[in-house]
Motif scaffolding. Sequence first.
Motif, mmCIF file in Angstrom:
data_model
loop_
_atom_site.group_PDB
_atom_site.id
_atom_site.type_symbol
_atom_site.label_atom_id
_atom_site.label_comp_id
_atom_site.label_asym_id
_atom_site.label_seq_id
_atom_site.Cartn_x
_atom_site.Cartn_y
_atom_site.Cartn_z
ATOM 1 N N ALA A 92 0.820 -1.214 0.000
ATOM 2 C CA ALA A 92 0.000 0.000 0.000
ATOM 3 C C ALA A 92 0.852 1.262 0.000
ATOM 4 C CB ALA A 92 -0.944 -0.001 1.200
ATOM 5 N N VAL A 102 -7.027 0.262 1.483
ATOM 6 C CA VAL A 102 -6.841 0.026 2.915
ATOM 7 C C VAL A 102 -7.239 1.227 3.769
ATOM 8 C CG1 VAL A 102 -5.014 -1.650 2.499
ATOM 9 C CG2 VAL A 102 -4.402 0.730 2.949
ATOM 10 N N SER A 108 -11.341 -0.717 5.438
ATOM 11 C CA SER A 108 -11.078 0.247 6.508
ATOM 12 C C SER A 108 -12.316 0.479 7.364
ATOM 13 C CB SER A 108 -10.572 1.575 5.931
ATOM 14 O OG SER A 108 -11.546 2.173 5.090
ATOM 15 N N LEU A 121 -3.255 2.360 9.537
ATOM 16 C CA LEU A 121 -2.669 1.193 8.884
ATOM 17 C C LEU A 121 -1.363 0.848 9.576
ATOM 18 C CD1 LEU A 121 -2.466 -0.868 6.504
ATOM 19 C CD2 LEU A 121 -1.211 0.911 5.266
ATOM 20 N N ASP A 124 0.641 -4.215 5.735
ATOM 21 C CA ASP A 124 -0.125 -4.950 4.736
ATOM 22 C C ASP A 124 0.823 -5.838 3.949
ATOM 23 O OD1 ASP A 124 0.932 -2.586 3.243
ATOM 24 O OD2 ASP A 124 -0.190 -3.476 1.588
ATOM 25 N N VAL A 237 -4.279 -7.170 5.879
ATOM 26 C CA VAL A 237 -4.153 -5.770 6.276
ATOM 27 C C VAL A 237 -4.328 -5.680 7.788
ATOM 28 C CG1 VAL A 237 -4.918 -3.419 5.836
ATOM 29 C CG2 VAL A 237 -5.231 -5.162 4.067
ATOM 30 N N TYR A 239 -4.386 -3.131 11.334
ATOM 31 C CA TYR A 239 -4.665 -1.775 11.801
ATOM 32 C C TYR A 239 -4.372 -1.661 13.293
ATOM 33 C CZ TYR A 239 -7.285 -1.319 7.414
ATOM 34 O OH TYR A 239 -7.651 -1.287 6.091
#
Length: 273
Positions: A92, A102, A108, A121, A124, A237, A239
């Motif tokens: 990303a 993302v 998201s 983020l 990823d 992904v 977070y």
Amino acid sequence: MLNIHPRSINFDWDACTVRPTGNQRITDSHWEQFVRDGYFVIENLLTPEEVQRITAETDHGYNEANDFMKMLPEERLFIAERGAISFAPHLALKSPALREAVLNSPISEVARDIIGPEARLYHDQAVYKENEKPRRFPWHQDNGYTFVSPENYLTVWIALTDATVEAGCPWVAPGLQRHGTLVHNYVEPLGYETFEEPPVTPLAAPVKAGGAVVFSSLTPHLTGPNTSPSVRKAYIVQYIGNEATRFDNPEDSTGTPMKDDHLYPMIKQRGHK
């Protein structure tokens, strides 16, 4: 007996699972399963067109990683091995299409519903599991690789092809996230492992292309061997919350705050550019 990480003594799962207001993507059932089991499956998170756009970008990353491994001794790098499993990280940061995916998409929105509007983020990567050398991944927690505090961050494991049991879908050890981060040991050549077999009954989490397995960084999980006729493609992904700090080694007593807006960009609110 579970071996608790020294940084995780007195961890409180209930205190770190306070649901943000204003759902965008997940249901009450999703949230209840996340709190109880540490994971849930969300089908049809992405449309076929979105899956196609993401796959075009992750295929490029996979091809670059695969070509690089061809030049290495034994065609291996850490836990990656050509013909078995390939990793293409930080896509990303290089791909505008994936950056948008993302930070401003249904992916998201899942992060916003669990972490809150200030989710960032963290990481990823495309993970392609091939069938030339079938192997399972070891039981691990994502926070067992690099310790992050607060410990409960989020992983969205997106299936770009159908992730059946035969293709190497995720398996989880439900409920163990409540214990916090566990001690991990490196097992050659598979990676870090917290136990050989979980003390609870593991559950398979198959998911079709466009769906996702969503789990805590504290949920022990693995993916099985790919014995299907084709490559299993996933885009993973992760977070973090806005107060997250990374500890790179056991001697690191202060940690590194993860507030660099380039490396750890904050998600956008729905519809914002």
